[in-house]
Design a protein around this motif. Structure first.
Motif, PDB file in Angstrom:
ATOM      1  N   SER A  17     -38.976  38.849 -27.912  1.00 52.41           N
ATOM      2  CA  SER A  17     -37.512  38.405 -27.960  1.00 52.41           C
ATOM      3  C   SER A  17     -37.266  37.369 -29.221  1.00 52.41           C
ATOM      4  CB  SER A  17     -37.239  37.753 -26.744  1.00 52.41           C
ATOM      5  OG  SER A  17     -37.022  38.903 -26.002  1.00 52.41           O
ATOM      6  N   LEU A  21     -34.450  36.864 -31.995  1.00 52.68           N
ATOM      7  CA  LEU A  21     -33.506  35.782 -31.983  1.00 52.68           C
ATOM      8  C   LEU A  21     -33.416  35.390 -33.344  1.00 52.68           C
ATOM      9  CD1 LEU A  21     -34.230  34.445 -28.313  1.00 52.68           C
ATOM     10  CD2 LEU A  21     -32.395  35.512 -29.200  1.00 52.68           C
ATOM     11  N   VAL A  24     -31.253  37.359 -35.419  1.00 55.64           N
ATOM     12  CA  VAL A  24     -29.822  37.056 -35.285  1.00 55.64           C
ATOM     13  C   VAL A  24     -29.641  35.825 -35.617  1.00 55.64           C
ATOM     14  CG1 VAL A  24     -28.225  36.699 -33.271  1.00 55.64           C
ATOM     15  CG2 VAL A  24     -29.720  38.552 -33.049  1.00 55.64           C
ATOM     16  N   VAL A  31     -27.377  31.442 -32.533  1.00 50.02           N
ATOM     17  CA  VAL A  31     -27.972  32.439 -31.773  1.00 50.02           C
ATOM     18  C   VAL A  31     -26.730  32.728 -30.551  1.00 50.02           C
ATOM     19  CG1 VAL A  31     -29.486  33.437 -30.417  1.00 50.02           C
ATOM     20  CG2 VAL A  31     -30.243  32.432 -32.189  1.00 50.02           C
ATOM     21  N   HIS A  35     -27.281  36.385 -26.208  1.00 48.10           N
ATOM     22  CA  HIS A  35     -28.659  37.076 -26.885  1.00 48.10           C
ATOM     23  C   HIS A  35     -29.624  35.988 -26.359  1.00 48.10           C
ATOM     24  CE1 HIS A  35     -26.029  38.678 -30.054  1.00 48.10           C
ATOM     25  NE2 HIS A  35     -26.972  39.370 -30.315  1.00 48.10           N
ATOM     26  N   ARG A  36     -29.418  34.720 -25.940  1.00 52.50           N
ATOM     27  CA  ARG A  36     -30.286  34.022 -25.428  1.00 52.50           C
ATOM     28  C   ARG A  36     -30.468  34.098 -23.919  1.00 52.50           C
ATOM     29  NH1 ARG A  36     -28.441  28.046 -26.594  1.00 52.50           N
ATOM     30  NH2 ARG A  36     -30.529  27.437 -25.753  1.00 52.50           N
ATOM     31  N   ALA A  39     -32.935  37.693 -23.893  1.00 50.03           N
ATOM     32  CA  ALA A  39     -34.051  37.221 -24.396  1.00 50.03           C
ATOM     33  C   ALA A  39     -35.117  37.297 -23.315  1.00 50.03           C
ATOM     34  CB  ALA A  39     -34.191  35.871 -25.170  1.00 50.03           C
ATOM     35  N   LEU A  45     -32.821  42.668 -24.831  1.00 49.91           N
ATOM     36  CA  LEU A  45     -32.182  42.164 -26.273  1.00 49.91           C
ATOM     37  C   LEU A  45     -32.550  43.219 -27.191  1.00 49.91           C
ATOM     38  CD1 LEU A  45     -31.327  39.854 -27.537  1.00 49.91           C
ATOM     39  CD2 LEU A  45     -33.662  38.986 -27.845  1.00 49.91           C
ATOM     40  N   TYR A  48     -29.569  45.807 -26.681  1.00 45.97           N
ATOM     41  CA  TYR A  48     -28.508  45.499 -27.209  1.00 45.97           C
ATOM     42  C   TYR A  48     -28.379  45.239 -28.871  1.00 45.97           C
ATOM     43  CZ  TYR A  48     -24.180  42.950 -27.794  1.00 45.97           C
ATOM     44  OH  TYR A  48     -22.836  42.379 -28.242  1.00 45.97           O
ATOM     45  N   ALA A  49     -29.271  44.722 -29.481  1.00 42.15           N
ATOM     46  CA  ALA A  49     -29.432  44.659 -30.722  1.00 42.15           C
ATOM     47  C   ALA A  49     -29.428  45.853 -31.718  1.00 42.15           C
ATOM     48  CB  ALA A  49     -30.486  43.672 -31.250  1.00 42.15           C
ATOM     49  N   TRP A  52     -26.086  47.661 -31.232  1.00 46.37           N
ATOM     50  CA  TRP A  52     -24.932  47.094 -31.734  1.00 46.37           C
ATOM     51  C   TRP A  52     -24.920  47.398 -33.268  1.00 46.37           C
ATOM     52  CZ3 TRP A  52     -21.041  43.458 -30.845  1.00 46.37           C
ATOM     53  CH2 TRP A  52     -20.375  42.884 -32.301  1.00 46.37           C
ATOM     54  N   SER A 161     -23.733  43.917 -22.643  1.00 47.56           N
ATOM     55  CA  SER A 161     -23.412  42.728 -22.678  1.00 47.56           C
ATOM     56  C   SER A 161     -22.529  42.352 -21.748  1.00 47.56           C
ATOM     57  CB  SER A 161     -22.588  42.534 -24.161  1.00 47.56           C
ATOM     58  OG  SER A 161     -21.589  43.324 -24.174  1.00 47.56           O
TER      59      SER A 161
END
Length: 191
Positions: A17, A21, A24, A31, A35-36, A39, A45, A48-49, A52, A161
């Motif tokens: 993670s 991070l 990002v 960040v 996201h935190r 993680a 994470l 999602y990334a 996106w 999210s």
């Protein structure tokens, strides 16, 4: 924060993670709390990334993507994402009247964007179960089968999210000030 979730950073997150991070941070200059929270699970994470990034490749313009995101967020009643995407939508030059209408659950003036708003909301509300009439109406507004499937990409992105923020009660980030939102309150936890 609830349910034992915490806000991790590159020094406290799992190694897998931490790399995301740091990416990002480099891309956004900070960040986001979402996201935190994510993680905690490198897989969540990364999912999602990755989604996106894929969402940026859909057939939608930045304005259309944000209209769909706001509509999905409204249905999922995610206060964190509504605040964030309100400001991201402004940055993407979405008409402020359209942003406010969606935040209030009202129709928007542009007929093509309204068809997108309605379709994204219905896909979310009805978990993908829509009629041939719904799809035909969306296509009649100028969208295609690709657009239908691209809405699913956006919905999947927001599912991760929105649901994470519900589970963790993610606190808003500083950049969201002035865009706070109160959900309509249709969703309730089941005891």
């Amino acid at each position: 924060m609830i349910n034992g979730f915490t806000l991790l950073d590159a020094t406290t997150a799992p190694t897998e993670s931490a790399q995301i991070l740091n990416e990002v941070q480099a891309a956004w200059g900070f960040v986001p709390n979402l996201h935190r929270v994510l993680a905690e699970s490198p897989a969540a994470l990364e999912a999602y990334a990755t989604l996106w990034g894929i969402a940026e490749k859909t057939s939608f313009t930045a304005q259309e993507r944000n209209i769909a995101y706001l509509s999905i967020i409204y249905e999922n009643e995610c206060t964190y994402c509504m605040a964030g995407h309100t400001n991201l939508s402004k940055m993407a030059k979405v008409n402020p009247a359209d942003i406010e209408a969606i935040r209030a659950g009202r129709a928007i003036a542009d007929s093509k964007l309204e068809a997108l708003r309605q379709f994204a909301a219905k896909i979310t509300r009805q978990r993908g179960v829509v009629s041939e009439t719904d799809v035909a109406a969306f296509k009649a507004a100028g969208y295609t089968n690709q657009s239908v499937l691209d809405v699913l990409v956006l919905a999947a992105t927001k599912l991760i999210s929105n649901y994470t923020n519900h589970l963790a009660a993610t606190p808003n980030d500083d950049f969201m000030k002035g865009a706070e939102w109160t959900a309509p309150g249709k969703l309730h936890a089941i005891a």
